[in-house]
Design an enzyme around this catalytic site. Sequence first.
Site, PDB file in Angstrom:
ATOM      1  N   GLU A 114      55.150  91.241  43.196  1.00  0.00           N
ATOM      2  CA  GLU A 114      55.073  90.941  41.768  1.00  0.00           C
ATOM      3  C   GLU A 114      53.981  89.929  41.434  1.00  0.00           C
ATOM      4  OE1 GLU A 114      58.255  89.103  38.629  1.00  0.00           O
ATOM      5  OE2 GLU A 114      59.030  90.420  40.200  1.00  0.00           O
ATOM      6  N   ASP A 115      53.794  88.917  42.294  1.00  0.00           N
ATOM      7  CA  ASP A 115      52.923  87.787  41.953  1.00  0.00           C
ATOM      8  C   ASP A 115      51.629  87.708  42.757  1.00  0.00           C
ATOM      9  OD1 ASP A 115      54.794  87.008  40.100  1.00  0.00           O
ATOM     10  OD2 ASP A 115      55.773  85.572  41.424  1.00  0.00           O
TER      11      ASP A 115
END
Length: 725
Positions: free
Chosen positions: A96-97
Amino acid sequence: MDLPVIQRIGSAIRTQRVERSFGIDALTRLLGEYLPEEQVSEVRRAYVYGAQLHEGQRRTSGEPYIYHPLAVARILADMRLDHTTLIAAILHDVIEDTGVTKEEITRDFGADIAQLVDGVSKFRKAEGMTRAEIQAESFRKLLMAMTQDLRVILIKLADRLHNMRTLGVMESAKRRRIARETLEIYAPIAQRLGIHFIRTELEDLAFASLYPNRAVVFAAAIKEQIGDTKSIINDIESRLSKALRAEGIGATVVGRQKNLYSIYSKMRRKRLRLPAVMDLLGFRITVSKLDDCYRCLGIVHSVYRPVSELFNDYIANPKINGYQSLHTTCVGPRGRKIEVQIRTRDMHHIAESGIAAHWQYKLGGRTTSVAAPQVRAREWLSSLFEMQGGTAAIDFLENVKVDLFPDEVYVFTPKGEIRRLPRGATPVDFAYSVHTELGDHCVAARIDQHLEPLNSPISNGQTIEIITANHARPNATWLNFVKTAKARSCIRHYLKTQREDEAIRLGRRLLEKAMRELKLPMARLKNEQADEVLKLYGLDDVEDLYSSIGLGQRLAPLVARHFLPDATRISGTTATGDASPLAVEGTEGLILDYAKCCRPVPGDDIRGHISVGRGIVIHRMDCKQTHNRKISPQDWLSLVWADNVSGDYVAELRVQGSNRRGLLASIASEIAAAESSIENVHMAERVDTESADMRFVITVHDRTHLARVMRRIRRLSNVAKVTRV
């Protein structure tokens, strides 16, 4: 390997906070207590990998981002979970990051860990999606990943728990939004999966964030109400332990004050003031054998007087999440009510850890009946998977929220099988819990051998028999009383499918009519030219085209023109025949809408216009809307009533007269005598006390029936005028 004591786990999880001094060394020391050295090394390797990817990233609090996944892993390590889950916890935000893909994680750590990390990762935002839609899609993705591996939700709950512990640094609006989401979704999921200590901490943290002032005042009021909690708990623990030892039962007695949010919820649910909530203290007795549970119950009742109506045997009838225990409420010292829970140590372990108990026992080399929470969780997920088909993500999320708050009743099938349903459930919920087909065709129910309506609430211990008919179908009114998410989802799915079928039939009639007016053969709907038209509109088949016309998304005359020869289509010179109006049969259902501004009935001169999403909206010819400039002339459609039209139609009457006692009753009587039904009555605000002005919404078969109703009302002596609205 011995399993950790649950009290120690709960205490560690509740008090652990990530500080700058906390790092991988402290985590690996804890892991060394129950994992082999090679697995601990793999966890350390995952930390190095994650730390490199999160390099330079910081949380809102200012600390390095890697502290968050480490804290999540620490919560799971305190629960004694396997090294695969811990590695996935450390890497849970990398997809996600950071720029890492699922394939890269598969290559470096294996498919299982990659699947867990991907399951926890949020749904990737698509252009035009709202925050609510993104949240709903992320939640659906999470639950679908849970059906593959339940450890996904353990990671997500640990992630949410640490986020809640550090929520204080967020701005007020975001803090409240996250707290509300926690109370509505994640705490109930923890409860449904039987993970008690995570649920209680999530609830108390969310309560304090959502209602900070209320939480402080509430905590102070409880402290004042109870007084010296420690001495009271010690006294009761001592008396119960002494009584149990005297009977030769080896048991552990632990007392506690109930968590704030559970007390607050009880007060709101039962509309109680704090002084009326007597059972603020709870005591847990754990024993070795099942027999000892019932022996303990008798001893407890001999020490403190029981409140007979507040007893539950969750050992014989486990909760929906697999929880087992005896619950009894007694009158303790100074007249205070105390709740006592009695269970075996295995039951206690399941009660605290829920589905996590499976992996804890697996690591400990033990095989017992801890599979119960796993089995029930998978049954629940299976039902969610079934109901999510064809449902929009937001509707799916709302269905799950409904399903997450089951105050249960236990009922029986005619064969004696137990079914667990939420309190207030009806025979329709019962039917759908057995099988979708049974729910779709139910017409009545026998409850304990007595015929009852389908909207009757069912109670504990009843035997339910469903009566079906082949012609029966789900009714939209069922949505007003069903309680289970599965029933609600199945009914909505049927209604949506029915609407599509009706739209296809109406769309076909509209297109065929338009083609007849252009003198085009119907065979063109099946040749290569049809493929060109479908490609032009981006549709897959002719039925999709019919549906879009029936729902008002496309106009049949414009679609029909695409089937003209190219030259004719371009020049616009067509030899059209006489335009024959479309016959309305009254059976078109959901995609035919009768305008409320004029309420047409059979016998009225009518016309209609195409409305996106509503299909054809029918108006009377004398309705003001037929002259509405916002509706283009080409959007109006010539309509007539079919010869075989039938059914009930809504009309509105205005009745003016003298305000005399019994006038309303007299009018209602005349309407009933004319074989009509009253749907609604509105009394206009009186200008003077002598006159009366009322509006009646009634059902009639046609214009002739309406005229008969109006004549009967006019005959009343106190009625001055009757007009149709």
